[in-house]
Write an enzyme that holds these catalytic residues in place. Structure first.
Site, short mmCIF file in Angstrom:
data_model
loop_
_atom_site.label_atom_id
_atom_site.label_comp_id
_atom_site.label_asym_id
_atom_site.label_seq_id
_atom_site.Cartn_x
_atom_site.Cartn_y
_atom_site.Cartn_z
N SER A 228 -28.10 0.59 -66.95
CA SER A 228 -27.32 1.64 -66.29
C SER A 228 -28.18 2.84 -65.93
O SER A 228 -27.69 3.78 -65.31
CB SER A 228 -26.23 2.17 -67.22
OG SER A 228 -25.78 1.23 -68.10
N HIS B 3 -26.70 -3.54 -61.18
CA HIS B 3 -25.89 -2.76 -62.12
C HIS B 3 -24.41 -3.02 -61.88
O HIS B 3 -23.83 -2.53 -60.91
CB HIS B 3 -26.24 -1.27 -61.96
CG HIS B 3 -25.50 -0.38 -62.88
ND1 HIS B 3 -25.24 0.94 -62.60
CD2 HIS B 3 -24.96 -0.61 -64.10
CE1 HIS B 3 -24.57 1.48 -63.61
NE2 HIS B 3 -24.38 0.55 -64.52
N GLU C 25 -24.36 -1.95 -58.14
CA GLU C 25 -25.41 -1.09 -57.60
C GLU C 25 -26.71 -1.90 -57.60
O GLU C 25 -27.06 -2.50 -58.61
CB GLU C 25 -25.59 0.11 -58.56
CG GLU C 25 -25.57 1.44 -57.92
CD GLU C 25 -25.67 2.59 -58.93
OE1 GLU C 25 -25.70 2.38 -60.17
OE2 GLU C 25 -25.72 3.73 -58.46
N ASN D 142 -24.66 6.80 -62.56
CA ASN D 142 -24.68 7.57 -63.81
C ASN D 142 -25.30 8.95 -63.68
O ASN D 142 -25.04 9.82 -64.51
CB ASN D 142 -25.36 6.76 -64.91
CG ASN D 142 -24.39 5.74 -65.47
OD1 ASN D 142 -23.23 6.07 -65.73
ND2 ASN D 142 -24.81 4.50 -65.60
N1 CAA Z 1 -11.96 -7.23 -68.88
C1 CAA Z 1 -11.36 -7.88 -67.86
N2 CAA Z 1 -10.23 -7.46 -67.26
C2 CAA Z 1 -9.67 -6.34 -67.75
C3 CAA Z 1 -10.23 -5.61 -68.81
C4 CAA Z 1 -11.43 -6.10 -69.39
N3 CAA Z 1 -12.04 -5.48 -70.35
N4 CAA Z 1 -9.44 -4.53 -69.06
C5 CAA Z 1 -8.42 -4.60 -68.17
N5 CAA Z 1 -8.58 -5.68 -67.39
C6 CAA Z 1 -7.70 -6.12 -66.30
C7 CAA Z 1 -6.33 -6.46 -66.83
O1 CAA Z 1 -6.30 -7.75 -67.34
C8 CAA Z 1 -5.48 -6.28 -65.60
O2 CAA Z 1 -5.60 -7.44 -64.79
P1 CAA Z 1 -4.34 -7.92 -63.91
O3 CAA Z 1 -4.20 -6.97 -62.80
O4 CAA Z 1 -4.73 -9.29 -63.47
O5 CAA Z 1 -3.20 -7.91 -64.85
C9 CAA Z 1 -6.16 -5.11 -64.86
O6 CAA Z 1 -7.49 -5.02 -65.40
C10 CAA Z 1 -5.45 -3.81 -65.10
O7 CAA Z 1 -5.35 -3.63 -66.50
P2 CAA Z 1 -4.17 -2.87 -67.23
O8 CAA Z 1 -2.93 -2.98 -66.39
O9 CAA Z 1 -4.11 -3.34 -68.64
O10 CAA Z 1 -4.67 -1.38 -67.36
P3 CAA Z 1 -5.07 -0.32 -66.26
O11 CAA Z 1 -4.19 -0.36 -65.07
O12 CAA Z 1 -5.23 0.94 -67.02
O13 CAA Z 1 -6.52 -0.80 -65.77
C11 CAA Z 1 -8.85 -0.52 -65.91
C12 CAA Z 1 -7.59 -0.89 -66.66
C13 CAA Z 1 -9.10 -1.53 -64.78
C14 CAA Z 1 -9.97 -0.60 -66.91
C15 CAA Z 1 -8.65 0.91 -65.25
O14 CAA Z 1 -8.19 1.79 -66.23
C16 CAA Z 1 -9.90 1.46 -64.64
O15 CAA Z 1 -10.25 1.16 -63.51
N6 CAA Z 1 -10.62 2.32 -65.37
C17 CAA Z 1 -11.87 2.92 -64.93
C18 CAA Z 1 -12.97 2.04 -65.41
C19 CAA Z 1 -14.31 2.64 -65.08
O16 CAA Z 1 -14.46 3.78 -64.73
N7 CAA Z 1 -15.32 1.79 -65.18
C20 CAA Z 1 -16.66 2.19 -64.96
C21 CAA Z 1 -17.26 2.60 -66.27
S1 CAA Z 1 -18.89 3.16 -65.99
C22 CAA Z 1 -19.80 1.77 -66.01
O17 CAA Z 1 -19.40 0.68 -66.29
C23 CAA Z 1 -21.19 1.94 -65.61
C24 CAA Z 1 -22.11 2.45 -66.58
O18 CAA Z 1 -23.27 2.32 -66.28
C25 CAA Z 1 -21.78 3.12 -67.80
#
Ligand code: CAA
Length: 310
Positions: free
Chosen positions: A130, A164, A176, A214
């Site tokens: 990341s 990424h 990315e 990031n």
């Molecule tokens: N793995 C796989 N699928 C997942 C999951 C996981 N860990 N968590 C949730 N999901 C799926 C669910 O199964 C659901 O799928 P369906 O539509 O098929 O039912 C879908 O995501 C939506 O889940 P929920 O309805 O339970 O919950 P939600 O609407 O709150 O969505 C989320 C969850 C998709 C995580 C949403 O909250 C979101 O987009 N959050 C932001 C995540 C984010 O910012 N990610 C980037 C982090 S930074 C990074 O990764 C980079 C780095 O370098 C640090």
């Protein structure tokens, strides 16, 4: 008409079966439809990740997103390499290895050296880091005594690239793509094509600390932690402000909110890389974040972060 697949990846190796490695294996097997060899030194990690994968596939089937047969074929494409008997040597016949271990530059450099010694001379070596310099990782692949500028030296380092993915990988639409100074155009194009085959949109970033994602996200998260530290508002209200006021799917603190979700140790490691790599005080990790990691309150994965997950 579908875009031609130019990645030439017939088998992919995924190193690290944590939440990122699992997600990468999932999209490789289900979307890109390539056989995946998964390697992790922890048998427990592999087994809990595969259970989660089975749950995800079953959920996708029950929601009608994929057919039962597609889920079965995807699951059958994933094989686990035994760490004790194969180790990284097990990646010998792969066309691409994607590393998804923790954010530790020494660890990554050591692993890339071993990968470059094990794989065939066309194999792409990608890191899901990341924030860590892809150029530094690429430099570690050049054998001792070989000049980095020689044809032989370049043949190793030019196959290293940053890919990424974002958490959760099955859901987030972006990858990315980061070129090291040494990365060849053909490696970049093959990596881009593979990420597209995994169903992702691809953006490119230069090899700077934290890349685009990031370098922007971490000061935002850190500012939220410092806002909490200063007692400006409760964690719930900080998260709610960003969620409802700015339409972020998660607020900056909770699951449900990002750092707990990413892992506070990972957040700290990224912030340290940004701070050391730029010297810019805007990237200095907050004391509260350091203390929480000291206490091993790492977020969802350890049961406690800014919120409790028991
Ligand atoms: N793995 C796989 N699928 C997942 C999951 C996981 N860990 N968590 C949730 N999901 C799926 C669910 O199964 C659901 O799928 P369906 O539509 O098929 O039912 C879908 O995501 C939506 O889940 P929920 O309805 O339970 O919950 P939600 O609407 O709150 O969505 C989320 C969850 C998709 C995580 C949403 O909250 C979101 O987009 N959050 C932001 C995540 C984010 O910012 N990610 C980037 C982090 S930074 C990074 O990764 C980079 C780095 O370098 C640090």
């Amino acid at each position: 008409m579908a875009a031609p697949i130019i990645h030439g990846v017939r088998t992919v190796g995924v190193l690290g079966a944590g939440q990122m490695g699992l997600g990468i294996a999932y999209v490789s097997a289900l979307r890109a439809k390539v056989p995946v060899l998964l390697l992790d030194k922890s048998k427990e990690q592999v087994s809990s990740s595969l259970k989660f994968m089975d749950k995800l596939l079953a959920k996708d089937v029950s929601k009608g997103k994929i057919q039962d047969i597609e889920a079965k074929e995807a699951r059958d494409r994933i094989s686990v390499l035994d760490y004790d008997s194969h180790g990284i040597e097990g990646f010998r016949d792969t066309d691409m290895v994607i590393e998804a271990v923790s954010e530790n530059i020494q660890l990554k450099r050591t692993l890339f050296k071993s990968i470059s010694e094990a794989v065939n001379p066309d194999c792409i070596m990608a890191s899901n880091t990341s924030s860590i310099s892809i150029t530094k990782i690429a430099a570690a692949t050049i054998p001792e005594g070989v000049s980095a500028s020689s044809e032989q030296g370049r043949k190793y380092a030019e196959r290293v690239v940053g890919l990424h993915f974002f958490n959760p990988v099955p859901v987030m639409k972006l990858v990315e793509l980061i070129a090291a100074l040494q990365t060849s155009q053909s490696t970049l194009e093959r990596a881009r094509a593979f990420a597209s085959a995994c169903g992702k949109e691809v953006t490119t970033s230069q090899d700077v600390p934290g890349f685009v994602s990031n370098a922007v996200l971490m000061p935002f998260i850190n500012e939220a932690i410092m806002t909490l530290e200063k007692g400006v508002a409760t964690k719930e209200d900080i998260d709610k402000t960003l969620r409802l006021g700015m339409a972020h799917p998660m607020g900056p603190l909770q699951l449900g909110k990002r750092p707990d979700f990413i892992g506070l140790d990972t957040c700290l490691a990224i912030q340290q890389t940004l701070y050391q790599g730029t010297g810019d005080s805007k990237y200095r990790p907050s004391v509260l974040l350091e203390r929480m990691v000291d206490a091993k309150w790492l977020g969802k994965k350890s049961g406690k972060g800014f919120y409790d997950y028991q």
